[in-house]
Design a protein around this motif. Structure first.
Motif, short mmCIF file in Angstrom:
data_model
loop_
_atom_site.label_atom_id
_atom_site.label_comp_id
_atom_site.label_asym_id
_atom_site.label_seq_id
_atom_site.Cartn_x
_atom_site.Cartn_y
_atom_site.Cartn_z
N GLU A 258 0.64 12.39 14.72
CA GLU A 258 0.66 13.76 14.20
C GLU A 258 1.78 13.93 13.18
OE1 GLU A 258 0.91 16.47 17.49
OE2 GLU A 258 -0.89 15.66 18.46
N ILE A 259 2.94 13.39 13.48
CA ILE A 259 4.07 13.47 12.55
C ILE A 259 3.77 12.71 11.27
CG2 ILE A 259 6.52 12.92 12.22
CD1 ILE A 259 6.81 13.28 15.31
N LEU A 260 3.13 11.54 11.40
CA LEU A 260 2.73 10.77 10.22
C LEU A 260 1.86 11.61 9.30
CD1 LEU A 260 2.35 8.19 8.52
CD2 LEU A 260 0.53 7.52 10.12
N ASN A 261 0.93 12.36 9.88
CA ASN A 261 0.06 13.20 9.07
C ASN A 261 0.84 14.30 8.36
OD1 ASN A 261 -3.19 12.92 9.38
ND2 ASN A 261 -2.13 11.98 11.11
N LYS A 262 1.91 14.79 8.98
CA LYS A 262 2.77 15.77 8.30
C LYS A 262 3.51 15.12 7.13
CE LYS A 262 1.80 19.39 10.64
NZ LYS A 262 1.08 20.52 9.98
N TYR A 263 3.96 13.90 7.34
CA TYR A 263 4.60 13.16 6.25
C TYR A 263 3.64 13.02 5.08
CZ TYR A 263 9.07 11.52 8.23
OH TYR A 263 10.36 11.44 8.70
N LEU A 264 2.40 12.67 5.36
CA LEU A 264 1.41 12.49 4.30
C LEU A 264 1.14 13.81 3.58
CD1 LEU A 264 -1.15 10.15 6.13
CD2 LEU A 264 0.56 9.50 4.42
N TYR A 265 1.11 14.90 4.33
CA TYR A 265 0.85 16.21 3.73
C TYR A 265 1.93 16.54 2.70
CZ TYR A 265 0.66 21.30 3.27
OH TYR A 265 0.61 22.57 2.75
N PHE A 266 3.19 16.42 3.10
CA PHE A 266 4.28 16.77 2.18
C PHE A 266 4.45 15.73 1.08
CE2 PHE A 266 5.55 19.26 5.99
CZ PHE A 266 5.58 20.52 5.38
N PHE A 267 4.07 14.51 1.37
CA PHE A 267 4.07 13.45 0.34
C PHE A 267 3.13 13.83 -0.79
CE2 PHE A 267 2.44 9.18 -1.05
CZ PHE A 267 3.62 8.72 -1.63
N GLU A 268 1.94 14.31 -0.45
CA GLU A 268 0.96 14.71 -1.45
C GLU A 268 1.37 16.00 -2.18
OE1 GLU A 268 -3.03 14.86 -0.08
OE2 GLU A 268 -3.07 12.76 0.58
N LYS A 269 2.12 16.84 -1.49
CA LYS A 269 2.56 18.09 -2.11
C LYS A 269 3.72 17.88 -3.09
CE LYS A 269 -0.34 20.84 -0.12
NZ LYS A 269 -1.39 21.52 -0.93
N ASP A 298 -4.88 4.43 24.80
CA ASP A 298 -5.49 5.76 24.69
C ASP A 298 -6.47 5.74 23.51
OD1 ASP A 298 -5.27 8.78 25.52
OD2 ASP A 298 -5.16 8.77 23.33
N LYS A 299 -7.75 5.89 23.81
CA LYS A 299 -8.78 5.78 22.77
C LYS A 299 -8.64 6.87 21.71
CE LYS A 299 -12.31 3.49 25.60
NZ LYS A 299 -13.68 3.58 26.17
N ALA A 300 -8.29 8.07 22.16
CA ALA A 300 -8.15 9.18 21.21
C ALA A 300 -7.03 8.92 20.22
CB ALA A 300 -7.91 10.49 21.96
N SER A 301 -5.89 8.40 20.72
CA SER A 301 -4.76 8.09 19.84
C SER A 301 -5.11 6.97 18.88
CB SER A 301 -3.53 7.71 20.68
OG SER A 301 -3.09 8.79 21.46
N ASP A 302 -5.79 5.95 19.39
CA ASP A 302 -6.20 4.82 18.55
C ASP A 302 -7.12 5.28 17.43
OD1 ASP A 302 -4.74 3.27 20.27
OD2 ASP A 302 -6.47 2.39 21.30
N ALA A 303 -8.08 6.14 17.79
CA ALA A 303 -9.03 6.64 16.79
C ALA A 303 -8.33 7.52 15.75
CB ALA A 303 -10.14 7.43 17.48
N PHE A 304 -7.38 8.31 16.21
CA PHE A 304 -6.61 9.20 15.32
C PHE A 304 -5.81 8.37 14.32
CE2 PHE A 304 -3.23 12.83 15.37
CZ PHE A 304 -3.63 13.21 14.10
N PHE A 305 -5.15 7.34 14.80
CA PHE A 305 -4.34 6.49 13.93
C PHE A 305 -5.23 5.73 12.94
CE2 PHE A 305 -1.63 2.51 13.43
CZ PHE A 305 -0.78 3.10 12.50
N SER A 306 -6.34 5.19 13.44
CA SER A 306 -7.26 4.45 12.56
C SER A 306 -7.81 5.35 11.46
CB SER A 306 -8.42 3.87 13.39
OG SER A 306 -7.95 2.94 14.32
#
Length: 331
Positions: A258-269, A298-306
């Motif tokens: 989840e934090i990685l996705n926040k990094y990506l969001y602000f990276f693009e901004k 955890d399958k959900a975490s693995d799928a989220f990261f992938s």
């Protein structure tokens, strides 16, 4: 004639259901009341207020919200109008209505119903923002924080309340630097004090949006965004270690993703503090955590990261400026 006691379990249940139905009918009636003239509508609201305040605290949770929203609708109608008409007995001005709203919502403190009152204060703050009435909007936020500090005790209710506060504050454009800093400092402080580590983490990284708002040129503080994200990362790491102690193995790495996705969001901004190397380091951290023998699969975490990595790869292949930005990141 034999009389049955009112406190009989069956009779009490029926009476409670009847009471709720009656109060819901009153609430629906309040929503129906309307007058084209703002001054007359304000008179109606004031009259209704006198009656519902005399009904006792038990009825207020049903009757205060529709009355508050009726007053808010009147405020919206006044946008673009003068509203302050000379010679009127009860001039319908935004300031007068906001004062009335404050008094109406304050009555909920006697119920008590702090979560409901907090939501209404935030609604009023948004309306005051549209009129650029900074002192009034700040007062409504102050009231919301007082309720949060003193009355909202349930941990789940605290999580909901702090995210409502963060979301509303993010939309506010009326505050000057000093007032906004005061409110954001309070929001981030309370976020880090939530009971559970995962809730702390999510609230803190949500606060990062308070320091970078797209439609407000003056609110782009990349350094404070990064501080929020780093703080949330430390909390996520503490949550992982806590899981390791309590369960004998580390929990899912969902928080890190989840934090990685926040990094990506602000990276693009275009936040200059969020670099490709920082993103790369976080990706490697997540991979290391997922490959650890102590981490619970955890399958959900693995799928989220992938899915996140596929997004990064997609951006790399797009070419153009975005492709160049993502180019150094290896997935």
């Amino acid at each position: 004639m034999t009389s049955f006691p009112f406190c009989c379990g069956f009779g009490q249940k029926l009476d409670e259901e009847d009471f709720k139905e009656e109060q819901n009918s009153v609430a629906r009636l309040i929503h129906v009341l309307y007058n084209d003239e703002p001054e007359e509508m304000l008179k109606i609201i004031c009259t209704v207020r006198k009656h519902i305040m005399a009904g006792g605290p038990k009825r207020l949770t049903f009757t205060v919200p529709p009355l508050a929203f009726s007053a808010l609708k009147l405020v919206r109608r006044l946008q673009g109008q003068d509203g302050d008409m000379a010679g009127e007995e009860v001039p319908a001005t935004p300031k007068k209505i906001f004062k009335l709203l404050n008094e109406i919502i304050e009555a909920l403190s006697s119920v008590p119903s702090p979560e409901l009152a907090l939501r209404l204060y935030l609604q009023c703050a948004e309306a005051a923002n549209d009129y650029e009435l900074e002192p009034i909007a700040y007062e409504f936020f102050t009231q919301a924080f007082v309720l949060y500090e003193e009355e909202v005790a349930d941990s789940k209710a605290q999580v909901t309340a702090i995210h409502l506060i963060i979301g509303t504050l993010q939309k506010m454009t009326v505050f000057g630097v000093e007032n906004r800093d005061t409110l954001t400092h309070k929001a981030t402080g309370y976020s880090a004090k939530l009971l559970k580590k995962p809730d702390q983490c999510r609230a803190v990284y949500a606060c990062s949006h308070l320091f970078w708002v797209d439609d407000q040129d003056g609110i782009k503080d990349g350094e404070r965004v990064l501080l929020c994200l780093k703080r949330s990362l430390r909390i996520a790491n503490a949550a992982q270690q806590q899981a390791n102690v309590t369960r004998g193995s580390s929990g899912p790495v969902t928080l890190f993703v989840e934090i990685l996705n926040k990094y990506l969001y602000f990276f693009e901004k275009g936040n200059p503090q969020i670099t490709s190397s920082a993103i790369q380091s976080l990706i490697e951290l997540i991979k290391t955590e997922m490959q650890s023998d102590t981490t619970t699969p955890d399958k959900a975490s693995d799928a989220f990261f992938s899915s996140t990595l596929r997004y990064v790869q997609f951006q790399k292949q797009k070419g153009g400026l975005m492709g160049e930005k993502y180019g150094p990141i290896k997935v």
